[in-house]
Design a protein around this motif. Structure first.
Motif, short mmCIF file in Angstrom:
data_model
loop_
_atom_site.label_atom_id
_atom_site.label_comp_id
_atom_site.label_asym_id
_atom_site.label_seq_id
_atom_site.Cartn_x
_atom_site.Cartn_y
_atom_site.Cartn_z
N UNK A 95 0.84 -1.19 0.00
CA UNK A 95 0.00 0.00 0.00
C UNK A 95 0.88 1.25 0.00
N UNK A 96 0.51 2.23 -0.82
CA UNK A 96 1.28 3.46 -0.91
C UNK A 96 0.38 4.66 -0.62
N UNK A 97 0.73 5.40 0.43
CA UNK A 97 0.05 6.64 0.77
C UNK A 97 0.95 7.80 0.37
N UNK A 98 0.41 8.73 -0.42
CA UNK A 98 1.21 9.87 -0.88
C UNK A 98 1.15 11.06 0.08
N UNK A 99 0.00 11.26 0.74
CA UNK A 99 -0.10 12.42 1.61
C UNK A 99 -1.39 12.45 2.39
N UNK A 100 -1.36 13.19 3.50
CA UNK A 100 -2.53 13.41 4.35
C UNK A 100 -2.72 14.91 4.51
N UNK A 101 -3.96 15.37 4.35
CA UNK A 101 -4.24 16.80 4.45
C UNK A 101 -5.49 17.02 5.30
N UNK A 102 -5.47 18.08 6.09
CA UNK A 102 -6.63 18.45 6.91
C UNK A 102 -6.98 19.89 6.59
N UNK A 103 -8.26 20.11 6.24
CA UNK A 103 -8.74 21.44 5.86
C UNK A 103 -9.80 21.87 6.86
N UNK A 104 -9.68 23.07 7.37
CA UNK A 104 -10.62 23.57 8.37
C UNK A 104 -11.99 23.83 7.75
N UNK A 105 -12.99 24.07 8.59
CA UNK A 105 -14.34 24.29 8.09
C UNK A 105 -14.46 25.57 7.27
N UNK A 106 -13.49 26.48 7.42
CA UNK A 106 -13.50 27.72 6.64
C UNK A 106 -12.70 27.59 5.35
N UNK A 107 -12.08 26.41 5.12
CA UNK A 107 -11.38 26.18 3.86
C UNK A 107 -9.88 26.37 3.91
N UNK A 108 -9.31 26.57 5.09
CA UNK A 108 -7.87 26.76 5.21
C UNK A 108 -7.14 25.46 5.49
N UNK A 109 -5.96 25.31 4.93
CA UNK A 109 -5.14 24.12 5.18
C UNK A 109 -4.50 24.24 6.56
N UNK A 110 -4.84 23.32 7.47
CA UNK A 110 -4.30 23.39 8.84
C UNK A 110 -3.30 22.28 9.12
N UNK A 111 -3.17 21.31 8.20
CA UNK A 111 -2.17 20.26 8.40
C UNK A 111 -1.92 19.55 7.09
N UNK A 112 -0.64 19.21 6.84
CA UNK A 112 -0.33 18.37 5.69
C UNK A 112 0.90 17.53 6.01
N UNK A 113 0.87 16.32 5.51
CA UNK A 113 1.98 15.39 5.71
C UNK A 113 2.19 14.62 4.42
#
Length: 217
Positions: free
Chosen positions: A1-19
């Protein structure tokens, strides 16, 4: 299994985390004749393919070398201007090396802000009421799976296109977010997540999934 990235976007549309992890490095070196059948443009301090694609060279790829000489911006390491070289017929044939560079933080923020309205539009276009929005986005080279919480926070995973069970992984990531970010007294909602425990546990989770599969999460 290959995971390229994880992203979390706030309810207002801003990027608050990326890995990002396991992002494939794409480099293509080809010999071109005159005239060059690619449209190159200088933007954001790099020369980018703006139009035309062939033999693995795609729109958006960045020119990194000419005849084996590395290019920084529009200048080669020997001081010559790249466009002065590619515009002169007597310099051909030319060996040009292109690569897909990793996204900058600003580019990730921009893409996250673009996904937010697309998600909302998808919800409104649905013929059925209470549509959940975009859950899966599939392409020939990747799959994006999205999970939206009741509070509007969006968790996204980008993986290889054949990967199944990403919804299970997203819910496990949400559990880590609840345990290590939301319960952190120093974390404020809508702000970027900077929590070492969340980072380390997420990394351990992704490593475990890649070794044993999602079914063992």
């Amino acid at each position: 299994m290959v995971i390229y990235g994880v992203y979390i976007v706030s309810k207002s549309g801003g990027l608050i985390f990326n890995y990002e992890c396991n992002v494939p490095k794409i480099e293509t070196e080809k010999t071109f004749g005159y005239p060059l059948d690619l449209k190159l443009n200088y933007e954001n301090k790099k020369i980018v393919v703006e139009f035309g694609q062939r033999d693995g060279v795609m729109v958006g790829h960045v020119l990194t070398a000419v005849n084996g000489i590395p290019a920084t911006g529009r200048q080669l390491d020997d001081g010559r201007d790249v466009f002065d070289i590619i515009n002169e017929r007597e310099n051909y044939p030319l060996s040009l090396k292109f690569a897909r560079l990793r996204m900058t933080t600003n580019e990730k923020i921009f893409l996250a802000s673009m996904f937010y309205p697309l998600f909302a539009i998808a919800s409104q276009l649905s013929p059925e009421p209470r549509c959940s929005g975009i859950e899966v986005l599939e392409a020939d080279t990747f799959k994006l799976q999205c999970f939206q919480t009741l509070t509007g926070v969006k968790f996204m995973v980008v993986a290889e296109p054949t990967q199944a069970g990403l919804d299970i992984l997203l819910r496990r990531i949400y559990e880590l977010y609840s345990d290590f970010a939301l319960k952190n007294p120093f974390y404020s909602l809508e702000m970027p997540i900077r929590c070492e425990l969340f980072d380390s546990n997420l990394q351990n989770l992704l490593e475990h999934v890649e070794k044993t599969g999602i079914s063992n999460v």
